[in-house]
Design a protein around this motif. Structure first.
Motif, mmCIF file in Angstrom:
data_model
loop_
_atom_site.group_PDB
_atom_site.id
_atom_site.type_symbol
_atom_site.label_atom_id
_atom_site.label_comp_id
_atom_site.label_asym_id
_atom_site.label_seq_id
_atom_site.Cartn_x
_atom_site.Cartn_y
_atom_site.Cartn_z
ATOM 1 N N LYS A 10 0.853 -1.211 0.000
ATOM 2 C CA LYS A 10 0.000 0.000 0.000
ATOM 3 C C LYS A 10 0.885 1.255 0.000
ATOM 4 O O LYS A 10 0.600 2.239 -0.678
ATOM 5 C CB LYS A 10 -0.892 0.003 1.242
ATOM 6 N N GLU A 13 2.361 1.737 -3.438
ATOM 7 C CA GLU A 13 1.350 2.303 -4.356
ATOM 8 C C GLU A 13 1.135 3.791 -4.064
ATOM 9 O O GLU A 13 0.972 4.588 -4.981
ATOM 10 C CB GLU A 13 0.022 1.556 -4.209
ATOM 11 N N MET A 26 -2.390 2.377 -12.476
ATOM 12 C CA MET A 26 -1.847 1.102 -11.956
ATOM 13 C C MET A 26 -2.830 -0.035 -12.210
ATOM 14 O O MET A 26 -2.446 -1.141 -12.588
ATOM 15 C CB MET A 26 -1.550 1.218 -10.450
ATOM 16 N N MET A 27 -4.111 0.264 -11.998
ATOM 17 C CA MET A 27 -5.148 -0.751 -12.252
ATOM 18 C C MET A 27 -5.188 -1.108 -13.741
ATOM 19 O O MET A 27 -5.289 -2.281 -14.122
ATOM 20 C CB MET A 27 -6.510 -0.221 -11.789
ATOM 21 N N ALA A 30 -2.223 -3.293 -14.502
ATOM 22 C CA ALA A 30 -2.374 -4.643 -13.952
ATOM 23 C C ALA A 30 -3.315 -5.471 -14.849
ATOM 24 O O ALA A 30 -2.995 -6.606 -15.236
ATOM 25 C CB ALA A 30 -2.914 -4.568 -12.525
ATOM 26 N N LYS A 54 -15.666 -7.035 -5.244
ATOM 27 C CA LYS A 54 -16.132 -5.645 -5.158
ATOM 28 C C LYS A 54 -15.022 -4.648 -4.863
ATOM 29 O O LYS A 54 -15.263 -3.461 -4.717
ATOM 30 C CB LYS A 54 -17.235 -5.548 -4.101
ATOM 31 N N GLY A 55 -13.773 -5.120 -4.747
ATOM 32 C CA GLY A 55 -12.660 -4.225 -4.445
ATOM 33 C C GLY A 55 -11.840 -3.896 -5.691
ATOM 34 O O GLY A 55 -12.307 -4.085 -6.828
ATOM 35 N N ASN A 56 -10.612 -3.445 -5.469
ATOM 36 C CA ASN A 56 -9.754 -3.079 -6.601
ATOM 37 C C ASN A 56 -9.273 -4.294 -7.392
ATOM 38 O O ASN A 56 -8.967 -4.183 -8.578
ATOM 39 C CB ASN A 56 -8.565 -2.259 -6.112
ATOM 40 N N ASN A 57 -9.217 -5.448 -6.747
ATOM 41 C CA ASN A 57 -8.859 -6.656 -7.497
ATOM 42 C C ASN A 57 -9.867 -6.875 -8.640
ATOM 43 O O ASN A 57 -9.482 -7.217 -9.762
ATOM 44 C CB ASN A 57 -8.828 -7.853 -6.536
ATOM 45 N N TYR A 128 -10.937 -11.658 -4.833
ATOM 46 C CA TYR A 128 -10.209 -10.975 -3.757
ATOM 47 C C TYR A 128 -8.716 -11.009 -4.067
ATOM 48 O O TYR A 128 -8.196 -12.030 -4.523
ATOM 49 C CB TYR A 128 -10.401 -11.673 -2.404
ATOM 50 N N GLY A 129 -8.053 -9.910 -3.780
ATOM 51 C CA GLY A 129 -6.595 -9.858 -3.891
ATOM 52 C C GLY A 129 -6.004 -9.688 -2.505
ATOM 53 O O GLY A 129 -6.361 -10.415 -1.570
ATOM 54 N N PHE A 132 -8.101 -9.473 0.976
ATOM 55 C CA PHE A 132 -8.823 -10.590 1.603
ATOM 56 C C PHE A 132 -8.334 -10.801 3.031
ATOM 57 O O PHE A 132 -7.143 -10.741 3.312
ATOM 58 C CB PHE A 132 -8.625 -11.879 0.797
ATOM 59 N N GLY A 134 -9.571 -13.181 6.832
ATOM 60 C CA GLY A 134 -10.515 -14.116 7.458
ATOM 61 C C GLY A 134 -10.763 -15.328 6.587
ATOM 62 O O GLY A 134 -9.826 -15.900 6.036
ATOM 63 N N ALA A 135 -12.038 -15.686 6.456
ATOM 64 C CA ALA A 135 -12.394 -16.906 5.713
ATOM 65 C C ALA A 135 -13.455 -16.580 4.668
ATOM 66 O O ALA A 135 -14.181 -15.593 4.796
ATOM 67 C CB ALA A 135 -12.938 -17.942 6.694
ATOM 68 N N ILE A 207 3.898 -3.334 -13.030
ATOM 69 C CA ILE A 207 2.720 -2.509 -13.378
ATOM 70 C C ILE A 207 3.112 -1.034 -13.482
ATOM 71 O O ILE A 207 2.275 -0.154 -13.325
ATOM 72 C CB ILE A 207 1.523 -2.742 -12.429
HETATM 73 N N1 LIG Z 1 -4.307 0.062 -4.575
HETATM 74 C C1 LIG Z 1 -4.493 0.142 -5.906
HETATM 75 O O1 LIG Z 1 -4.969 1.117 -6.420
HETATM 76 C C2 LIG Z 1 -4.153 -0.985 -6.749
HETATM 77 C C3 LIG Z 1 -4.530 -2.249 -6.366
HETATM 78 N N2 LIG Z 1 -4.453 -3.255 -7.210
HETATM 79 C C4 LIG Z 1 -5.281 -4.433 -6.989
HETATM 80 O O2 LIG Z 1 -6.146 -4.238 -5.896
HETATM 81 C C5 LIG Z 1 -6.043 -5.330 -4.983
HETATM 82 C C6 LIG Z 1 -6.329 -4.876 -3.607
HETATM 83 O O3 LIG Z 1 -7.555 -4.212 -3.646
HETATM 84 P P1 LIG Z 1 -8.411 -3.928 -2.351
HETATM 85 O O4 LIG Z 1 -7.514 -3.409 -1.305
HETATM 86 O O5 LIG Z 1 -9.548 -3.100 -2.781
HETATM 87 O O6 LIG Z 1 -8.857 -5.372 -1.880
HETATM 88 P P2 LIG Z 1 -9.540 -6.593 -2.654
HETATM 89 O O7 LIG Z 1 -8.590 -7.729 -2.542
HETATM 90 O O8 LIG Z 1 -10.057 -6.230 -3.967
HETATM 91 O O9 LIG Z 1 -10.780 -6.990 -1.692
HETATM 92 C C7 LIG Z 1 -11.342 -6.071 -0.805
HETATM 93 C C8 LIG Z 1 -12.819 -6.324 -0.661
HETATM 94 O O10 LIG Z 1 -13.034 -7.664 -0.229
HETATM 95 C C9 LIG Z 1 -13.774 -7.678 0.967
HETATM 96 N N3 LIG Z 1 -13.384 -8.838 1.768
HETATM 97 C C10 LIG Z 1 -12.155 -9.178 2.210
HETATM 98 N N4 LIG Z 1 -12.188 -10.360 2.858
HETATM 99 C C11 LIG Z 1 -13.476 -10.773 2.845
HETATM 100 C C12 LIG Z 1 -14.149 -11.923 3.376
HETATM 101 N N5 LIG Z 1 -13.511 -12.889 4.031
HETATM 102 N N6 LIG Z 1 -15.474 -12.009 3.176
HETATM 103 C C13 LIG Z 1 -16.149 -11.031 2.508
HETATM 104 N N7 LIG Z 1 -15.565 -9.929 1.978
HETATM 105 C C14 LIG Z 1 -14.245 -9.799 2.161
HETATM 106 C C15 LIG Z 1 -13.463 -6.372 1.614
HETATM 107 O O11 LIG Z 1 -14.485 -6.092 2.506
HETATM 108 P P3 LIG Z 1 -14.163 -5.430 3.952
HETATM 109 O O12 LIG Z 1 -12.810 -5.905 4.383
HETATM 110 O O13 LIG Z 1 -14.174 -3.990 3.666
HETATM 111 O O14 LIG Z 1 -15.256 -5.885 4.792
HETATM 112 C C16 LIG Z 1 -13.396 -5.442 0.409
HETATM 113 O O15 LIG Z 1 -14.700 -5.043 -0.005
HETATM 114 C C17 LIG Z 1 -4.659 -5.883 -5.207
HETATM 115 O O16 LIG Z 1 -4.561 -7.234 -4.836
HETATM 116 C C18 LIG Z 1 -4.489 -5.678 -6.703
HETATM 117 O O17 LIG Z 1 -5.100 -6.724 -7.409
HETATM 118 C C19 LIG Z 1 -3.915 -3.058 -8.536
HETATM 119 O O18 LIG Z 1 -4.994 -2.664 -9.322
HETATM 120 C C20 LIG Z 1 -2.881 -1.968 -8.584
HETATM 121 C C21 LIG Z 1 -3.439 -0.713 -8.033
#
Ligand SMILES: NC(=O)C1=CN([C@@H]2O[C@H](COP(=O)(O)OP(=O)(O)OC[C@H]3O[C@@H](n4cnc5c(N)ncnc54)[C@H](OP(=O)(O)O)[C@@H]3O)[C@@H](O)[C@H]2O)[C@@H](O)CC1
Ligand SMILES: [K+]
Length: 218
Positions: A10, A13, A26-27, A30, A54-57, A128-129, A132, A134-135, A207
């Motif tokens: 982080k 980035e 960056m996205m 990637a 639903k995240g950046n992944n 998830y990237g 992620f 927990g489980a 990237i």
């Molecule tokens: N930073 C950048 O700009 C760049 C980032 N990059 C990319 O982004 C990725 C990281 O992105 P990210 O930080 O948004 O996290 P990501 O893995 O998409 O998931 C987060 C979501 O998952 C959820 N969640 C988690 N665990 C969970 C569970 N057990 N069960 C259910 N929900 C769960 C979580 O929810 P919350 O924790 O808020 O409850 C949240 O909504 C990185 O790996 C790379 O691919 C590249 O593009 C380069 C530029």
């Protein structure tokens, strides 16, 4: 390629953003590397199903979907967690919708997703990237079960979903990838014995983050 924790990534980035490389770019980079990789396979991917959370992944996955489609690949996108929650990811979903790429909701259209997957050469795991923790929830395990079934190649973006990047902890139901594309830097889970079988072959990719943005690691 160096190994960094999620919080170090982080920071890297953030350094990159401050040096002028936007998060959006960056996205884009990637997702472009993922599309390039699938198109460079022998034979090149002709059809793909992109599973997106639903995240950046997920945003990386949407970029890959758009570029695969532009290259003539038949692409379907599957939303596994409802609508995206980050601005860049939302923008990239809008772009693929504007191109007419079919977007399914897994829970509402499970049968259609399974049918699409049956005909696809490859699946992309953009659920998830590094975010992620927990489980995997029971409902998400239904998604990963469908994704893992059928012996099709799976490209995981950054991490196989269900694997915690820092600890390598593997949640029941985690994605078993053929390849895992490591964006910018390796994460501990790419190298740990318990998570390696879920990562498959590690594909390190640049990237576009300048070398000096990694100086926190020196
Ligand atoms: N930073 C950048 O700009 C760049 C980032 N990059 C990319 O982004 C990725 C990281 O992105 P990210 O930080 O948004 O996290 P990501 O893995 O998409 O998931 C987060 C979501 O998952 C959820 N969640 C988690 N665990 C969970 C569970 N057990 N069960 C259910 N929900 C769960 C979580 O929810 P919350 O924790 O808020 O409850 C949240 O909504 C990185 O790996 C790379 O691919 C590249 O593009 C380069 C530029
Ligand atoms: K992933």
């Amino acid at each position: 390629m160096k190994t960094v924790t999620v919080s170090q990534m982080k920071q890297i980035e953030k350094n990159a953003a401050e040096s002028g490389l936007s998060y959006t770019q960056m996205m884009e980079n990637a997702g472009a590397r993922a599309a390039d990789f699938l198109l460079a396979q022998t034979p090149p991917a002709r059809s793909a199903v992109v599973f997106a959370g639903k995240g950046n992944n997920a945003g990386d996955g949407f970029v890959a979907a758009r570029l695969l489609k532009k290259a003539g690949c038949e692409v379907t996108v599957v939303l596994t967690d409802g609508l995206p929650q980050t601005a860049d990811t939302c923008r990239n979903l809008e772009k693929i919708q504007a191109m007419g790429i079919p977007v399914f909701d897994f829970l509402e259209e499970t049968a259609a997703v399974t049918a699409q997957l049956k005909n696809a050469c490859v699946a992309v795991d953009a659920i998830y990237g590094t975010g992620f923790h927990g489980a995997l929830r029971q409902s998400m395990r239904l998604v990963t079960e469908v994704l893992n079934a059928g012996g099709r190649s799976i490209l995981a973006l950054d991490m196989p979903s269900g694997v915690s990047a820092d600890t390598g902890e593997v949640s029941p139901g985690a994605v078993r990838a053929t390849w895992t594309m490591a964006f910018d830097s390796l994460k501990p889970a790419h190298l740990l014995e318990k998570s390696i079988p879920f990562c498959g072959e590690i594909v390190p990719v640049d990237i576009g983050i300048p070398a000096e943005c990694h100086e926190i690691l020196e």
